[in-house]
Design a protein around this motif. Structure first.
Motif, PDB file in Angstrom:
ATOM      1  N   ALA A   9      26.680  32.849  -4.356  1.00  0.00           N
ATOM      2  CA  ALA A   9      26.847  31.495  -4.655  1.00  0.00           C
ATOM      3  C   ALA A   9      27.732  31.428  -5.984  1.00  0.00           C
ATOM      4  CB  ALA A   9      25.662  30.695  -4.718  1.00  0.00           C
ATOM      5  N   CYS A  10      28.284  30.217  -6.327  1.00  0.00           N
ATOM      6  CA  CYS A  10      29.109  30.031  -7.494  1.00  0.00           C
ATOM      7  C   CYS A  10      28.728  30.680  -8.687  1.00  0.00           C
ATOM      8  CB  CYS A  10      29.431  28.747  -7.723  1.00  0.00           C
ATOM      9  SG  CYS A  10      28.032  27.469  -8.015  1.00  0.00           S
ATOM     10  N   THR A  32      18.059  28.707  -2.572  1.00  0.00           N
ATOM     11  CA  THR A  32      18.556  27.286  -2.912  1.00  0.00           C
ATOM     12  C   THR A  32      18.191  26.360  -1.688  1.00  0.00           C
ATOM     13  OG1 THR A  32      20.644  28.035  -2.184  1.00  0.00           O
ATOM     14  CG2 THR A  32      20.349  27.829  -4.369  1.00  0.00           C
ATOM     15  N   LYS A  35      14.268  26.050  -2.731  1.00  0.00           N
ATOM     16  CA  LYS A  35      14.173  25.350  -4.027  1.00  0.00           C
ATOM     17  C   LYS A  35      13.155  26.272  -4.679  1.00  0.00           C
ATOM     18  CE  LYS A  35      17.658  22.550  -3.409  1.00  0.00           C
ATOM     19  NZ  LYS A  35      18.672  22.961  -3.122  1.00  0.00           N
ATOM     20  N   LEU A  49      18.485  19.039  -8.967  1.00  0.00           N
ATOM     21  CA  LEU A  49      19.390  19.209  -7.835  1.00  0.00           C
ATOM     22  C   LEU A  49      19.032  20.406  -7.226  1.00  0.00           C
ATOM     23  CD1 LEU A  49      22.989  17.806  -9.287  1.00  0.00           C
ATOM     24  CD2 LEU A  49      21.310  16.656  -7.681  1.00  0.00           C
ATOM     25  N   GLY A  50      18.448  21.255  -7.794  1.00  0.00           N
ATOM     26  CA  GLY A  50      18.006  22.802  -6.976  1.00  0.00           C
ATOM     27  C   GLY A  50      19.492  23.482  -6.991  1.00  0.00           C
ATOM     28  N   GLN A  51      20.109  23.382  -7.865  1.00  0.00           N
ATOM     29  CA  GLN A  51      21.478  24.089  -7.591  1.00  0.00           C
ATOM     30  C   GLN A  51      21.684  25.160  -8.624  1.00  0.00           C
ATOM     31  OE1 GLN A  51      24.599  21.121  -7.950  1.00  0.00           O
ATOM     32  NE2 GLN A  51      24.892  20.873  -5.840  1.00  0.00           N
ATOM     33  N   VAL A  52      22.288  26.041  -8.381  1.00  0.00           N
ATOM     34  CA  VAL A  52      22.708  27.360  -9.313  1.00  0.00           C
ATOM     35  C   VAL A  52      24.115  27.273  -9.753  1.00  0.00           C
ATOM     36  CG1 VAL A  52      20.983  28.904  -8.604  1.00  0.00           C
ATOM     37  CG2 VAL A  52      23.087  28.927  -7.393  1.00  0.00           C
ATOM     38  N   PRO A  53      24.611  27.440 -10.726  1.00  0.00           N
ATOM     39  CA  PRO A  53      23.977  28.334 -11.907  1.00  0.00           C
ATOM     40  C   PRO A  53      23.039  27.161 -12.540  1.00  0.00           C
ATOM     41  CG  PRO A  53      26.108  28.257 -12.389  1.00  0.00           C
ATOM     42  CD  PRO A  53      25.988  27.381 -11.153  1.00  0.00           C
ATOM     43  N   GLU A  65      25.904  23.512 -14.641  1.00  0.00           N
ATOM     44  CA  GLU A  65      27.281  23.347 -14.472  1.00  0.00           C
ATOM     45  C   GLU A  65      28.167  24.496 -15.037  1.00  0.00           C
ATOM     46  OE1 GLU A  65      28.459  20.566 -12.479  1.00  0.00           O
ATOM     47  OE2 GLU A  65      26.428  19.827 -12.656  1.00  0.00           O
ATOM     48  N   ASN A  66      28.771  25.081 -14.107  1.00  0.00           N
ATOM     49  CA  ASN A  66      29.815  26.032 -14.012  1.00  0.00           C
ATOM     50  C   ASN A  66      30.921  25.902 -15.175  1.00  0.00           C
ATOM     51  OD1 ASN A  66      29.493  28.188 -11.973  1.00  0.00           O
ATOM     52  ND2 ASN A  66      29.591  26.360 -10.945  1.00  0.00           N
ATOM     53  N   HIS A 103      36.117  24.067  -5.208  1.00  0.00           N
ATOM     54  CA  HIS A 103      34.739  24.081  -4.878  1.00  0.00           C
ATOM     55  C   HIS A 103      34.111  22.910  -3.917  1.00  0.00           C
ATOM     56  CE1 HIS A 103      30.361  25.140  -6.637  1.00  0.00           C
ATOM     57  NE2 HIS A 103      30.312  25.116  -5.245  1.00  0.00           N
ATOM     58  N   LYS A 104      34.158  21.839  -4.698  1.00  0.00           N
ATOM     59  CA  LYS A 104      33.346  20.684  -3.972  1.00  0.00           C
ATOM     60  C   LYS A 104      34.231  20.033  -2.818  1.00  0.00           C
ATOM     61  CE  LYS A 104      29.695  21.222  -5.954  1.00  0.00           C
ATOM     62  NZ  LYS A 104      28.522  21.355  -5.031  1.00  0.00           N
ATOM     63  N   TYR A 154      35.191  32.438 -11.753  1.00  0.00           N
ATOM     64  CA  TYR A 154      34.880  31.119 -10.933  1.00  0.00           C
ATOM     65  C   TYR A 154      35.794  31.323  -9.705  1.00  0.00           C
ATOM     66  CZ  TYR A 154      33.237  26.359  -9.897  1.00  0.00           C
ATOM     67  OH  TYR A 154      32.699  25.334  -9.529  1.00  0.00           O
ATOM     68  N   TRP A 161      34.961  32.757  -0.563  1.00  0.00           N
ATOM     69  CA  TRP A 161      34.630  32.289   0.433  1.00  0.00           C
ATOM     70  C   TRP A 161      35.300  31.906   1.616  1.00  0.00           C
ATOM     71  CZ3 TRP A 161      32.408  27.921  -3.396  1.00  0.00           C
ATOM     72  CH2 TRP A 161      31.288  28.194  -4.068  1.00  0.00           C
TER      73      TRP A 161
HETATM   74  N1  GSH Z   1      28.616  21.269 -10.023  1.00  0.00           N
HETATM   75  C1  GSH Z   1      27.985  22.323  -9.886  1.00  0.00           C
HETATM   76  C2  GSH Z   1      27.515  22.706  -8.544  1.00  0.00           C
HETATM   77  C3  GSH Z   1      26.958  24.034  -8.280  1.00  0.00           C
HETATM   78  C4  GSH Z   1      26.549  24.299  -6.725  1.00  0.00           C
HETATM   79  O1  GSH Z   1      27.332  23.707  -5.880  1.00  0.00           O
HETATM   80  N2  GSH Z   1      26.037  25.273  -6.427  1.00  0.00           N
HETATM   81  C5  GSH Z   1      25.615  25.517  -5.232  1.00  0.00           C
HETATM   82  C6  GSH Z   1      25.815  27.188  -4.918  1.00  0.00           C
HETATM   83  S1  GSH Z   1      27.685  27.645  -5.077  1.00  0.00           S
HETATM   84  C7  GSH Z   1      24.372  25.160  -4.971  1.00  0.00           C
HETATM   85  O2  GSH Z   1      23.283  25.642  -5.731  1.00  0.00           O
HETATM   86  N3  GSH Z   1      23.835  24.646  -3.798  1.00  0.00           N
HETATM   87  C8  GSH Z   1      22.447  24.300  -3.307  1.00  0.00           C
HETATM   88  C9  GSH Z   1      22.265  23.056  -3.292  1.00  0.00           C
HETATM   89  O3  GSH Z   1      23.245  22.001  -3.317  1.00  0.00           O
HETATM   90  O4  GSH Z   1      21.162  22.582  -2.605  1.00  0.00           O
HETATM   91  C10 GSH Z   1      28.198  23.321 -11.069  1.00  0.00           C
HETATM   92  O5  GSH Z   1      29.471  23.481 -11.306  1.00  0.00           O
HETATM   93  O6  GSH Z   1      27.235  24.133 -11.391  1.00  0.00           O
END
Ligand code: GSH
Length: 208
Positions: A9-10, A32, A35, A49-53, A65-66, A103-104, A154, A161
């Motif tokens: 992942a990112c 992810t 979660k 949001l359950g996101q990494v990092p 946020e990256n 990315h997005k 990054y 990907w």
């Molecule tokens: N805006 C966030 C985006 C992070 C993001 O999209 N992470 C993805 C992995 S690349 C993730 O955790 N996805 C799981 C989800 O959204 O549930 C950042 O820059 O950190």
């Protein structure tokens, strides 16, 4: 400090930046999809949001946020700090471009399981001008900004990907050459090797 990450992942950009900048970090793997962490605990209190990092600093602060985590790593590194201070705005500009325009806008609709054909067509159409722009910039440079900065890992992760999403980088030769060059850097290669192994392990466990 601790990096909450998911393989390939990112968040891999932060692993790469830590290896490049010789910044000490511990890794905590996140699933992810569920979660949850490997010990079964809930990740949502760490990031709603359950996101990494997410990076937990040695002071216990949680950075998300990256665009925030990567500059923080640069500031901790004896080798990356000077450029980070001198070229702060250019680095911020590229981190923002990678995060929002690549990315997005392009890759999330192509990778996300809940996407659909309309979203994927939209993303592929948007990709053309973004990759044209990046290609023109990289034709004259080895890195995004003079020497290696934290924007490079990054971009490397996001470009990596393309292999999973049917984006053919051969159409943008300077971008393809950049990715090949970055993958040869020892710190980048080490991070990718480790995360490919973790990704394969995760796939094996989830297919049981
Ligand atoms: N805006 C966030 C985006 C992070 C993001 O999209 N992470 C993805 C992995 S690349 C993730 O955790 N996805 C799981 C989800 O959204 O549930 C950042 O820059 O950190």
């Amino acid at each position: 400090m601790d990096l909450y990450f998911a393989p390939l992942a990112c968040s891999m950009a932060t692993r790469m930046a830590c290896y490049e900048g010789e910044v000490e970090v511990r890794f905590i793997q996140v699933d992810t999809r569920t979660k949850r962490l490997a010990d079964g605990s809930d990740y949502l209190p760490i990031n709603g949001l359950g996101q990494v990092p997410v990076l937990r600093t040695d002071d216990g602060e949680l950075l998300r946020e990256n665009t925030v985590v990567l500059p923080y790593v640069a500031a901790q590194s004896d080798t990356l700090r000077a450029l980070h201070e001198q070229r702060r705005l250019e680095i911020a500009q590229w981190l923002s471009f990678i995060g929002s325009e690549l990315h997005k806008l392009v890759f999330t609709p192509l990778l996300d399981h809940s996407s659909n054909d309309g979203a994927r067509d939209f993303a592929r159409a948007k990709a053309v001008s973004r990759f044209d722009h990046l290609n023109a910039h990289l034709e004259k440079r080895d890195h995004l900004i003079g020497p290696f900065s934290v924007a490079d890992p990054y971009l490397t992760v996001v470009l990596n990907w393309s292999g999973f999403t049917g984006i053919d980088l051969d159409r943008w030769p300077a971008v393809a050459a950049y990715l090949a060059r970055m993958k040869q850097r020892p710190a980048i290669a080490r991070a990718m090797r480790e995360e490919v192994a973790l990704f394969q392990d995760q796939q094996r466990r989830s297919s049981r």
